[in-house]
Motif scaffolding. Structure first.
Motif, short mmCIF file in Angstrom:
data_model
loop_
_atom_site.label_atom_id
_atom_site.label_comp_id
_atom_site.label_asym_id
_atom_site.label_seq_id
_atom_site.Cartn_x
_atom_site.Cartn_y
_atom_site.Cartn_z
N LEU A 64 0.91 -1.14 -0.03
CA LEU A 64 0.02 -0.09 -0.07
C LEU A 64 0.92 1.17 0.03
O LEU A 64 0.65 2.29 -0.76
N ILE A 65 1.90 1.20 0.73
CA ILE A 65 2.80 2.60 0.75
C ILE A 65 3.36 2.55 -0.77
O ILE A 65 3.63 3.82 -1.29
N VAL A 66 3.86 1.78 -1.34
CA VAL A 66 4.56 1.64 -2.53
C VAL A 66 3.31 2.17 -3.87
O VAL A 66 3.62 2.82 -4.79
N VAL A 67 2.35 1.54 -3.69
CA VAL A 67 1.19 1.95 -4.37
C VAL A 67 0.81 3.57 -4.21
O VAL A 67 0.65 4.43 -5.37
N GLY A 68 0.68 4.11 -2.94
CA GLY A 68 0.32 5.21 -2.71
C GLY A 68 1.83 6.27 -3.09
O GLY A 68 1.42 7.45 -3.67
N ILE A 69 2.95 5.82 -3.13
CA ILE A 69 3.94 6.83 -3.69
C ILE A 69 3.72 6.96 -5.25
O ILE A 69 4.10 7.93 -5.61
N ILE A 70 3.70 5.83 -6.04
CA ILE A 70 3.30 5.83 -7.27
C ILE A 70 2.44 6.63 -7.59
O ILE A 70 2.39 7.54 -8.56
N TYR A 71 1.09 6.77 -6.92
CA TYR A 71 0.04 7.40 -7.25
C TYR A 71 0.13 8.83 -7.23
O TYR A 71 -0.15 9.56 -8.02
N LEU A 72 0.96 9.36 -5.96
CA LEU A 72 1.44 10.81 -5.78
C LEU A 72 2.41 10.96 -6.81
O LEU A 72 2.30 12.32 -7.47
N LEU A 73 3.27 10.38 -7.31
CA LEU A 73 4.25 10.80 -8.30
C LEU A 73 3.44 10.98 -9.54
O LEU A 73 3.81 11.79 -10.40
N ARG A 74 2.56 10.28 -10.05
CA ARG A 74 1.77 10.29 -11.35
C ARG A 74 0.99 11.47 -11.04
O ARG A 74 0.85 12.17 -12.06
N LEU A 75 0.21 11.80 -9.90
CA LEU A 75 -0.58 12.81 -9.66
C LEU A 75 0.09 14.19 -9.99
O LEU A 75 -0.20 15.10 -10.49
N PHE A 76 1.40 14.30 -9.24
CA PHE A 76 1.95 15.49 -9.32
C PHE A 76 2.94 15.57 -10.73
O PHE A 76 3.29 16.59 -10.70
N GLY A 77 2.86 14.58 -11.26
CA GLY A 77 3.88 14.66 -12.53
C GLY A 77 2.96 14.73 -13.71
O GLY A 77 3.56 15.08 -14.67
N GLY A 78 2.09 15.18 -13.43
CA GLY A 78 0.84 15.76 -14.82
C GLY A 78 0.43 14.53 -15.52
O GLY A 78 -0.10 14.63 -16.65
N HIS A 79 0.76 13.30 -15.03
CA HIS A 79 -0.08 11.87 -15.91
C HIS A 79 -1.41 11.70 -15.17
O HIS A 79 -1.88 10.65 -15.88
N GLY A 80 -1.71 12.25 -14.32
CA GLY A 80 -3.00 12.11 -13.82
C GLY A 80 -4.40 12.68 -14.50
O GLY A 80 -4.05 12.81 -15.61
N PRO A 81 -5.25 12.67 -13.95
CA PRO A 81 -6.55 13.27 -14.87
C PRO A 81 -6.32 14.58 -15.12
O PRO A 81 -6.04 15.38 -14.16
N GLY A 82 -6.62 15.01 -16.34
CA GLY A 82 -6.50 16.38 -16.88
C GLY A 82 -5.16 16.83 -16.88
O GLY A 82 -5.10 18.15 -16.96
N GLY A 83 -4.06 16.02 -16.94
CA GLY A 83 -2.78 16.52 -17.14
C GLY A 83 -2.53 17.22 -18.33
O GLY A 83 -1.77 18.23 -18.39
N THR A 84 -3.21 16.82 -19.44
CA THR A 84 -2.84 17.47 -20.71
C THR A 84 -3.68 18.27 -21.36
O THR A 84 -3.79 18.64 -22.60
N SER A 85 -4.87 18.42 -20.79
CA SER A 85 -5.99 19.11 -21.19
C SER A 85 -5.58 20.59 -21.80
O SER A 85 -6.08 21.16 -22.65
N HIS A 86 -4.95 21.27 -21.04
CA HIS A 86 -4.50 22.81 -21.22
C HIS A 86 -4.01 22.85 -22.49
O HIS A 86 -4.04 23.66 -23.39
N ALA A 87 -2.84 21.93 -22.81
CA ALA A 87 -1.94 21.81 -23.94
C ALA A 87 -3.09 21.53 -25.38
O ALA A 87 -2.94 22.02 -26.23
N ALA A 88 -3.95 20.59 -25.01
CA ALA A 88 -4.91 20.34 -25.95
C ALA A 88 -5.71 21.57 -26.49
O ALA A 88 -6.09 21.71 -27.52
N HIS A 89 -6.27 22.35 -25.28
CA HIS A 89 -6.97 23.34 -25.66
C HIS A 89 -6.27 24.45 -26.41
O HIS A 89 -7.01 25.10 -27.43
N ASP A 90 -4.91 24.75 -25.95
CA ASP A 90 -4.30 25.65 -26.85
C ASP A 90 -3.90 25.38 -28.32
O ASP A 90 -3.94 26.04 -28.92
N ARG A 91 -3.82 23.99 -28.36
CA ARG A 91 -3.72 23.46 -30.01
C ARG A 91 -4.94 23.91 -30.63
O ARG A 91 -5.05 24.14 -31.83
N ALA A 92 -6.02 23.35 -29.93
CA ALA A 92 -7.27 23.55 -30.64
C ALA A 92 -7.41 25.29 -30.96
O ALA A 92 -8.09 25.48 -32.09
#
Length: 119
Positions: A64-92
């Motif tokens: 559970l500790i390892v899964v929590g660390i991986i989740y936090l790294l993905r969340l703060f790394g921009g790979h989580g939900p909505g991580g690339t929506s700003h770039a897609a909006h700018d491109r559109a």
């Protein structure tokens, strides 16, 4: 991963490690091995604090500790939900402006599509 997100994630990990270390330090003192009441380690099903459940709960807790660390790294790394929506909006928006500049769409359609993108 930005520097701010990396600092937040590493601060959380360091804080968790510090809290865990402090919790383990409060377990108590080590018994005197020369005392007549010392009978060994009680590693498996003895009368220790966790008994045999430590063998089951220990690995689950670590997973559970390892899964929590991986989740936090993905969340703060921009790979989580909505991580690339700003770039897609700018491109559109850039494509919409390009089509308007080429004359493919008129000003009414440009305004309508820009409004839809803003929502």
């Amino acid at each position: 991963m930005t520097l701010k997100n990396f600092a937040l994630a590493s601060g959380f990990i360091a804080g968790t490690a510090l809290a865990t270390t402090a919790a383990f330090a409060q377990v108590g003192e080590i018994p005197d091995r020369t005392a007549p009441y010392y009978y060994g380690h009680d590693m498996m099903w003895g009368s220790g604090q966790w008994g045999g459940f430590g063998m089951i709960l220990g690995p689950i807790f670590m997973i559970l500790i390892v899964v929590g660390i991986i989740y936090l790294l993905r969340l703060f790394g921009g790979h989580g939900p909505g991580g690339t929506s700003h770039a897609a909006h700018d491109r559109a928006l850039a494509l919409l402006k390009e089509r308007y500049a080429k004359g493919e769409i008129d000003s009414e359609e440009f305004a309508e599509r820009k409004r839809v993108l803003a929502d």
